[in-house]
Motif scaffolding. Structure first.
Motif, PDB file in Angstrom:
ATOM      1  N   TRP A  67       0.728  -1.118   0.582  1.00 19.79           N
ATOM      2  CA  TRP A  67      -0.233   0.252   0.000  1.00 19.79           C
ATOM      3  C   TRP A  67       0.560   1.399  -0.236  1.00 19.79           C
ATOM      4  O   TRP A  67       0.481   2.316  -0.102  1.00 19.79           O
ATOM      5  CB  TRP A  67      -1.296  -0.204   1.461  1.00 19.79           C
ATOM      6  N   LEU A  68       1.892   1.705   0.102  1.00 21.30           N
ATOM      7  CA  LEU A  68       3.340   2.390   0.534  1.00 21.30           C
ATOM      8  C   LEU A  68       3.096   2.630  -1.470  1.00 21.30           C
ATOM      9  O   LEU A  68       3.168   2.408  -2.063  1.00 21.30           O
ATOM     10  CB  LEU A  68       4.457   2.215   1.027  1.00 21.30           C
ATOM     11  N   THR A  69       2.634   4.593  -1.517  1.00 20.41           N
ATOM     12  CA  THR A  69       3.062   4.551  -2.753  1.00 20.41           C
ATOM     13  C   THR A  69       4.526   4.467  -3.247  1.00 20.41           C
ATOM     14  O   THR A  69       5.729   4.812  -2.556  1.00 20.41           O
ATOM     15  CB  THR A  69       2.573   5.738  -2.573  1.00 20.41           C
ATOM     16  N   ALA A  70       4.930   5.387  -4.237  1.00 20.84           N
ATOM     17  CA  ALA A  70       6.317   4.840  -5.294  1.00 20.84           C
ATOM     18  C   ALA A  70       7.117   6.143  -4.244  1.00 20.84           C
ATOM     19  O   ALA A  70       8.313   6.362  -3.680  1.00 20.84           O
ATOM     20  CB  ALA A  70       6.229   5.341  -6.328  1.00 20.84           C
ATOM     21  N   GLU A  71       6.062   7.448  -4.159  1.00 23.77           N
ATOM     22  CA  GLU A  71       6.903   8.414  -2.728  1.00 23.77           C
ATOM     23  C   GLU A  71       7.416   7.688  -1.690  1.00 23.77           C
ATOM     24  O   GLU A  71       8.375   8.422  -1.246  1.00 23.77           O
ATOM     25  CB  GLU A  71       5.983   9.681  -2.944  1.00 23.77           C
ATOM     26  N   GLU A  72       6.640   7.378  -0.873  1.00 21.49           N
ATOM     27  CA  GLU A  72       7.022   6.711   0.148  1.00 21.49           C
ATOM     28  C   GLU A  72       8.395   5.388  -0.059  1.00 21.49           C
ATOM     29  O   GLU A  72       8.408   6.091   1.239  1.00 21.49           O
ATOM     30  CB  GLU A  72       5.171   6.129   0.899  1.00 21.49           C
ATOM     31  N   VAL A  73       7.967   4.303  -0.518  1.00 23.16           N
ATOM     32  CA  VAL A  73       9.273   3.671  -1.082  1.00 23.16           C
ATOM     33  C   VAL A  73      10.434   4.863  -0.878  1.00 23.16           C
ATOM     34  O   VAL A  73      11.563   4.122  -1.122  1.00 23.16           O
ATOM     35  CB  VAL A  73       8.610   3.373  -2.062  1.00 23.16           C
ATOM     36  N   GLU A  75      11.367   7.211   0.021  1.00 29.02           N
ATOM     37  CA  GLU A  75      11.720   8.430   1.122  1.00 29.02           C
ATOM     38  C   GLU A  75      13.268   7.907   1.454  1.00 29.02           C
ATOM     39  O   GLU A  75      13.218   6.286   1.778  1.00 29.02           O
ATOM     40  CB  GLU A  75      10.749   8.507   1.576  1.00 29.02           C
ATOM     41  N   ALA A  81      10.726   1.254   3.987  1.00 32.41           N
ATOM     42  CA  ALA A  81      10.860   1.112   2.608  1.00 32.41           C
ATOM     43  C   ALA A  81      12.218   0.719   2.341  1.00 32.41           C
ATOM     44  O   ALA A  81      12.194   0.526   0.680  1.00 32.41           O
ATOM     45  CB  ALA A  81      10.136   2.634   1.462  1.00 32.41           C
TER      46      ALA A  81
END
Length: 140
Positions: A67-73, A75, A81
């Motif tokens: 469920w993590l977004t690409a942006e969160e990954v 980070e 992530a």
């Protein structure tokens, strides 16, 4: 040093070991991919427990939750992530060793060595839980 132990008869770990070689049950929290598991033991006729004495007993790595977004990954500071590896084995003369790698052997973040099978299993389980459930690296 042989990987042969006397476990307290009322310990949860002692109850799980039979006369036949079998995997020691581990509480692996969500967020881990177990790559390799040969953490096995058997009960000897005198009641002691013999564990597998390989340097390569257990290897697992984290995977980002889907469920993590690409942006969160992306980070860098978000431990959830990152790929964290945990490696465990038996080292003759030292005992069991658990190592946390972030992400590889060039970046060892924590290490714990013990000659005690119960402490080894407890440390392995606790460190996996701290990493994925608390988002923190263990201290060694």
């Amino acid at each position: 040093m042989d990987p042969i132990f006397r476990l307290p008869p009322n310990s949860p770990l002692a109850v799980t070991v039979s006369e036949d070689w079998g995997l020691i049950p581990l509480r692996v929290p969500a967020g881990w991919n177990v790559i390799y598991n040969q953490l096995s033991a058997r009960r000897l006729p005198d009641g002691r427990v013999e564990a597998n004495d390989s340097e390569d007993l257990y290897w697992a790595r984290t995977a980002p939750p889907p469920w993590l977004t690409a942006e969160e990954v992306a980070e860098e500071g978000d431990l959830r992530a990152r790929e964290i590896n945990i490696d465990a084995g038996w080292y003759d003369g030292y005992g069991f060793r658990v190592v946390v790698l972030d992400p590889d052997w060039d970046h060892e973040r924590a290490s714990y060595t013990t000659p005690d099978l119960g402490e080894f299993v407890a440390t392995l389980e606790a460190w996996m839980w701290v990493i994925t459930q608390r988002g923190k690296l263990p201290t060694s």
